[in-house]
Scaffold this motif. Structure first.
Motif, mmCIF file in Angstrom:
data_model
loop_
_atom_site.group_PDB
_atom_site.id
_atom_site.type_symbol
_atom_site.label_atom_id
_atom_site.label_comp_id
_atom_site.label_asym_id
_atom_site.label_seq_id
_atom_site.Cartn_x
_atom_site.Cartn_y
_atom_site.Cartn_z
ATOM 1 N N ALA A 7 8.588 3.338 -1.885
ATOM 2 C CA ALA A 7 8.939 3.073 -3.400
ATOM 3 C C ALA A 7 8.846 1.703 -3.826
ATOM 4 N N ASP A 8 9.311 0.853 -2.819
ATOM 5 C CA ASP A 8 9.200 -0.587 -3.059
ATOM 6 C C ASP A 8 8.109 -1.151 -3.403
ATOM 7 N N ILE A 9 7.091 -0.767 -2.578
ATOM 8 C CA ILE A 9 5.671 -1.310 -2.628
ATOM 9 C C ILE A 9 4.946 -0.592 -3.483
ATOM 10 N N GLU A 10 5.306 0.550 -3.896
ATOM 11 C CA GLU A 10 4.459 1.329 -5.183
ATOM 12 C C GLU A 10 5.030 0.807 -6.645
ATOM 13 N N GLU A 11 6.568 0.361 -6.553
ATOM 14 C CA GLU A 11 6.887 -0.096 -7.797
ATOM 15 C C GLU A 11 6.134 -1.498 -8.079
ATOM 16 N N GLN A 12 6.114 -2.275 -6.992
ATOM 17 C CA GLN A 12 5.328 -3.727 -7.199
ATOM 18 C C GLN A 12 4.057 -3.596 -7.610
ATOM 19 N N ALA A 13 3.161 -2.505 -7.051
ATOM 20 C CA ALA A 13 1.936 -2.269 -7.457
ATOM 21 C C ALA A 13 1.671 -2.000 -8.781
ATOM 22 N N ALA A 14 2.542 -0.920 -9.174
ATOM 23 C CA ALA A 14 2.583 -0.594 -10.612
ATOM 24 C C ALA A 14 2.888 -1.698 -11.592
ATOM 25 N N ARG A 15 3.751 -2.529 -11.276
ATOM 26 C CA ARG A 15 4.274 -3.862 -12.017
ATOM 27 C C ARG A 15 2.727 -4.570 -11.931
ATOM 28 N N LYS A 16 2.151 -4.774 -11.189
ATOM 29 C CA LYS A 16 1.000 -5.526 -11.049
ATOM 30 C C LYS A 16 -0.286 -5.052 -12.015
ATOM 31 N N LEU A 17 -0.249 -3.747 -11.775
ATOM 32 C CA LEU A 17 -1.214 -3.059 -12.854
ATOM 33 C C LEU A 17 -0.959 -2.862 -14.012
ATOM 34 N N GLU A 18 -0.040 -2.887 -14.280
ATOM 35 C CA GLU A 18 0.782 -2.766 -15.779
ATOM 36 C C GLU A 18 0.593 -4.426 -16.219
ATOM 37 N N ARG A 19 0.743 -5.295 -15.473
ATOM 38 C CA ARG A 19 0.633 -6.761 -15.890
ATOM 39 C C ARG A 19 -0.680 -6.989 -16.222
ATOM 40 N N TYR A 20 -1.850 -6.673 -15.489
ATOM 41 C CA TYR A 20 -3.152 -6.901 -15.654
ATOM 42 C C TYR A 20 -3.604 -6.018 -16.755
ATOM 43 N N ARG A 21 -2.972 -4.743 -16.970
ATOM 44 C CA ARG A 21 -3.473 -4.366 -18.424
ATOM 45 C C ARG A 21 -2.976 -4.780 -19.538
ATOM 46 N N ARG A 22 -1.811 -5.543 -19.465
ATOM 47 C CA ARG A 22 -1.288 -5.886 -20.738
ATOM 48 C C ARG A 22 -2.159 -7.413 -20.860
ATOM 49 N N GLU A 193 -8.949 1.669 -9.835
ATOM 50 C CA GLU A 193 -9.280 2.473 -8.617
ATOM 51 C C GLU A 193 -8.722 1.828 -7.428
ATOM 52 N N ALA A 194 -8.362 0.599 -7.248
ATOM 53 C CA ALA A 194 -7.687 0.282 -6.293
ATOM 54 C C ALA A 194 -6.343 0.590 -6.158
ATOM 55 N N TYR A 195 -5.718 0.663 -7.224
ATOM 56 C CA TYR A 195 -4.165 1.517 -7.328
ATOM 57 C C TYR A 195 -4.296 2.719 -6.934
ATOM 58 N N ALA A 196 -5.203 3.461 -7.418
ATOM 59 C CA ALA A 196 -5.337 5.046 -7.163
ATOM 60 C C ALA A 196 -5.657 4.946 -5.388
ATOM 61 N N ALA A 197 -6.575 4.132 -5.045
ATOM 62 C CA ALA A 197 -7.046 4.050 -3.569
ATOM 63 C C ALA A 197 -5.437 3.904 -2.657
ATOM 64 N N ARG A 284 1.314 -6.887 8.246
ATOM 65 C CA ARG A 284 0.093 -7.366 7.746
ATOM 66 C C ARG A 284 -0.398 -6.511 6.873
ATOM 67 N N ALA A 285 -0.187 -5.019 7.160
ATOM 68 C CA ALA A 285 -1.123 -4.090 6.106
ATOM 69 C C ALA A 285 -0.168 -3.722 4.920
ATOM 70 N N VAL A 286 1.158 -3.874 5.084
ATOM 71 C CA VAL A 286 2.080 -3.848 3.982
ATOM 72 C C VAL A 286 1.772 -5.098 2.910
ATOM 73 N N LEU A 287 1.914 -6.333 3.705
ATOM 74 C CA LEU A 287 1.996 -7.276 2.816
ATOM 75 C C LEU A 287 0.450 -7.661 1.854
ATOM 76 N N GLU A 288 -0.543 -7.295 2.721
ATOM 77 C CA GLU A 288 -1.734 -7.469 2.051
ATOM 78 C C GLU A 288 -2.139 -6.229 1.037
ATOM 79 N N ALA A 289 -1.631 -5.142 1.180
ATOM 80 C CA ALA A 289 -1.529 -4.026 0.318
ATOM 81 C C ALA A 289 -0.649 -4.220 -1.085
ATOM 82 N N ALA A 290 0.269 -5.249 -1.001
ATOM 83 C CA ALA A 290 0.922 -5.458 -1.980
ATOM 84 C C ALA A 290 0.480 -7.058 -2.664
#
Length: 427
Positions: A7-22, A193-197, A284-290
């Motif tokens: 949930a933490d990683i998903e929340e951060q990814a969602a924030r980044k996607l929303e920031r780029y959308r804005r 697409e990266a967020y969905a993947a 490494r996987a978690v940080l690079e995913a974030a």
């Protein structure tokens, strides 16, 4: 101890996607200034020259406001992948009407170009895009040719020369603007697409782990529970006729139940165990995913299991802090053995040192949380210590030093374990 949950990683990814959308949306909104300001300037110029009266000025200002509103709707709908035909037609009519103001000055020539740039943000094939640019180019060429003969009557160029040149020019400009906007929209689609993947990979990893757990549970308990069921049924049948045999069968049931319980406990310990190499790969996987570039040094060989386990916990908690409490772009993890002094030909006092460095620290330094407190207690059991704090302008350094037993107690593998490694040496 707090860990970086999905949930933490998903929340951060969602924030980044929303920031780029804005950012993407605001960039298109800022581009709208490119036709509003020239239109207002051209209107002021036409009024000064006496080419436009007050009623026309009011109508044009209202038209610019309406076109800006339509432009906003087209951009928002285009980024969402759904464009209404009514919005396209309505905004096209307004843009075409405003383009007639080119008869009073060239400033309004940007209006149809910006309309095309907004329309093509929606789902549209290449053929329709080419037709749209060509149509806008022809329309602007016609209006601009008439405007050129009206505004520059002293020009000697005939209309059949001016018209193709202006048509080609407007078509080329429309094509260039369309290319830039479609490219920016494609970047937005790639982020989606990266967020969905990433979300799909996370769900797949959870599913695979559940399948692995179910297989292990079946392998552990399936045979034992079947044996307990059979033995219990046999004891039930023989309890009256042969009490001794029934007692023996129940003793077997008891042994089988104890063996099953022991296997389950061993499996649970295995699931709960934290291994250094696996934790490094996972971090490494978690940080690079974030979105954090992670550089990890190769861990020294021959470390005792209890030392490897506590270092794995330190790395896990450090990664959690990077994700939760920073906007890090890079994180470097180094592991190395620092040699102690020698006495009587035998070394003693060696220690393994772990350092985690990251940038992007937000705000002022905050007191240590429960995670670092728990780590301090874990490391203190082995006689080590932990330091954590700001490092540089926006960096953070987490350092753990754990003493090692003498080399003869660690075995041959630990005799030459791990020279000190620089941060960021690839694993």
């Amino acid at each position: 101890m707090a860990v970086a949950t999905t949930a933490d990683i998903e929340e951060q990814a969602a924030r980044k996607l929303e920031r780029y959308r804005r950012v993407t949306y605001r960039s298109f909104m800022f581009a709208a200034v490119g036709f509003v300001l020239p239109g207002l300037y051209g209107l002021e110029d036409a009024y000064t020259k006496g080419d436009a009266g007050v009623p026309l000025i009011v109508a044009v200002v209202a038209g610019l406001a309406l076109l800006a509103w339509c432009y906003t709707r087209l951009v928002r709908a285009g980024l969402e992948g759904i464009v209404s035909r009514r919005d396209v037609v309505g905004s096209g009519v307004v843009a075409a009407a405003l383009s007639l103001m080119m008869l009073t000055g060239p400033w309004f020539s940007v209006v149809p170009v910006f309309w095309v740039s907004a329309v093509v943000l929606g789902p549209m094939g290449r053929g329709r895009i080419v037709a749209l640019c060509a149509g806008a180019g022809v329309y602007c060429g016609v209006v601009a040719t008439v405007a050129a003969e009206r505004l520059y009557p002293e020009s000697d160029a005939p209309w059949y020369v001016i018209f193709p040149v202006l048509t080609a020019l407007y078509t080329a400009v429309s094509g260039f603007v369309v290319f830039v906007n479609r490219y920016q929209r494609r970047m937005w689609e790639l982020h989606q697409e990266a967020y969905a993947a990433r979300d799909a990979l996370a769900r797949l990893a959870v599913t695979e782990e559940r399948l692995r757990f179910s297989r292990d549970l079946h392998d552990l308990l399936g045979h034992s529970l079947s044996l307990i069921a059979v033995k219990s049924e046999l004891a039930k049948r023989t309890v009256r006729d042969d009490p001794e045999r029934a007692g023996a069968e129940m003793a077997d049931v008891q042994r089988a139940a104890r063996d099953a319980l022991r296997e389950v406990r061993a499996a649970v310990r295995g699931y709960r165990a934290v291994e250094l190499d696996a934790e490094l790969a996972g971090v490494r996987a978690v940080l690079e995913a974030a979105g954090v570039r992670c550089e990890i040094g190769r861990p020294p060989g021959g470390l005792p299991p209890e030392v490897r386990s506590v270092l794995a916990w330190v790395i896990r908690e450090g990664a959690t802090n990077v994700i939760k409490h920073s906007e890090a772009r890079t994180c470097a993890i180094s592991l190395g053995v620092h040699r102690g002094s020698a006495h009587g030909g035998a070394r003693y006092g060696d220690s393994v040192v772990l350092e985690m460095r990251n940038d992007g620290v937000r705000g002022a330094e905050t007191p240590a949380g429960s995670g670092l407190t728990g780590l301090t207690e874990r490391v203190a059991v082995l006689g080590g210590e932990i330091t954590a704090g700001r490092h540089g302008r926006d960096g953070f350094l987490l350092r753990a030093a754990v003493p090692l037993p003498p080399a003869r107690e660690r075995g041959a593998d630990g005799a030459d374990a791990g020279q000190a490694l620089p941060a960021g040496r690839p694993a």
